[in-house]
Design an enzyme around this catalytic site. Sequence first.
Site, PDB file in Angstrom:
ATOM      1  N   LEU A  99       0.831  -1.196   0.000  1.00 57.83           N
ATOM      2  CA  LEU A  99       0.000   0.000   0.000  1.00 57.83           C
ATOM      3  C   LEU A  99       0.870   1.253   0.000  1.00 57.83           C
ATOM      4  O   LEU A  99       1.922   1.301   0.638  1.00 57.83           O
ATOM      5  CB  LEU A  99      -0.922   0.008   1.224  1.00 57.83           C
ATOM      6  CG  LEU A  99      -1.827  -1.214   1.405  1.00 57.83           C
ATOM      7  CD1 LEU A  99      -2.790  -0.971   2.564  1.00 57.83           C
ATOM      8  CD2 LEU A  99      -2.584  -1.538   0.135  1.00 57.83           C
ATOM      9  N   GLY A 150       0.954  -5.249   1.307  1.00 64.57           N
ATOM     10  CA  GLY A 150      -0.065  -5.301   0.270  1.00 64.57           C
ATOM     11  C   GLY A 150       0.376  -6.060  -0.965  1.00 64.57           C
ATOM     12  O   GLY A 150      -0.454  -6.631  -1.680  1.00 64.57           O
ATOM     13  N   ASN A 188       4.159  -7.601   6.808  1.00 60.09           N
ATOM     14  CA  ASN A 188       5.038  -6.991   7.813  1.00 60.09           C
ATOM     15  C   ASN A 188       4.470  -5.700   8.400  1.00 60.09           C
ATOM     16  O   ASN A 188       5.207  -4.814   8.825  1.00 60.09           O
ATOM     17  CB  ASN A 188       6.410  -6.706   7.205  1.00 60.09           C
ATOM     18  CG  ASN A 188       6.361  -5.670   6.090  1.00 60.09           C
ATOM     19  OD1 ASN A 188       5.363  -5.559   5.380  1.00 60.09           O
ATOM     20  ND2 ASN A 188       7.428  -4.909   5.944  1.00 60.09           N
ATOM     21  N   GLU A 189       3.146  -5.590   8.435  1.00 61.93           N
ATOM     22  CA  GLU A 189       2.497  -4.351   8.864  1.00 61.93           C
ATOM     23  C   GLU A 189       2.911  -3.892  10.256  1.00 61.93           C
ATOM     24  O   GLU A 189       2.983  -2.677  10.522  1.00 61.93           O
ATOM     25  CB  GLU A 189       0.971  -4.511   8.803  1.00 61.93           C
ATOM     26  CG  GLU A 189       0.365  -4.349   7.423  1.00 61.93           C
ATOM     27  CD  GLU A 189       0.489  -5.585   6.550  1.00 61.93           C
ATOM     28  OE1 GLU A 189      -0.041  -5.571   5.430  1.00 61.93           O
ATOM     29  OE2 GLU A 189       1.119  -6.578   7.001  1.00 61.93           O
TER      30      GLU A 189
END
Length: 278
Positions: A86, A131, A154-155
Amino acid sequence: MFAIKRIFSRIQIPLCRTYTVNSKLIEVTDKDDTGIATISMSHPPVNSLNKELLNTLNTSLMDVQKQKYKGVILSSSLSNVFSAGLDIMEMYNRNEKQLTEYWQTLQDTWLTLYNLPIPIAAAINGSSPAGGCLLALSCEYRVLVKGKHTIGLNETKLGIVAPEWFRNLYIETIGYRKAEIALLRGTLFHPKEALEIGLVDELASDKADAIKKCQDYINSFKSIPFKGRQKTKMELRKRNTLWLKVNKGLDLNEFLTLVQLPEVQAGLKLYIESLKKK
């Protein structure tokens, strides 16, 4: 929406095999007359998923379906990146209207990708975090090119949370325990590790090899009646699809609440500044 008028053996492929949907963002080709469209994301430097790219990808997926291709390969025109995920700039210092439009675009594009009636495989030719990993997970089959690049959700390393529909795909693909540890740590997996845990189905020596392996996967259905295959796919994906359709508003509100927190905005700012120094 998903009605198909012909069995796969009678699919008529358009005469124009190579065309560009948006020269800046997406290229759709079938250069070898295989009847399989390759959708390549082309948004340098890292194929960050901004609103425009997501909209163009959504349109491209619907177009190849209408043109009766027998399958689709999702890849990247960049040499060492599939998609960095993202676009941080779509989430940093934006008003609520902009954030809402962006997240709804992501939701709609995912629903199209995840529910594409024809076979779709990912030729992952480079880094694929967050994303980017979601896009790959949403395809039926994943082939990852060998190299130093990584893939995973890996947010947490960015101070944010992978939404439930991201997490569900991760858990279903690699198993609950592996997904739990990976999500908490924000782990990114190298190609051999990704293959070992089942995050990808095959490894390839280069992009051309990955494309060939994806074509082989799509062609493996040549003796399977299309309607039976399509119905089975829709049934297998019904639960995740229904969850997002029913909970679109809830999912949006959770995103808006999280992304607008001062500490999250501060973290995104630091990340953007770190990128500028590279």
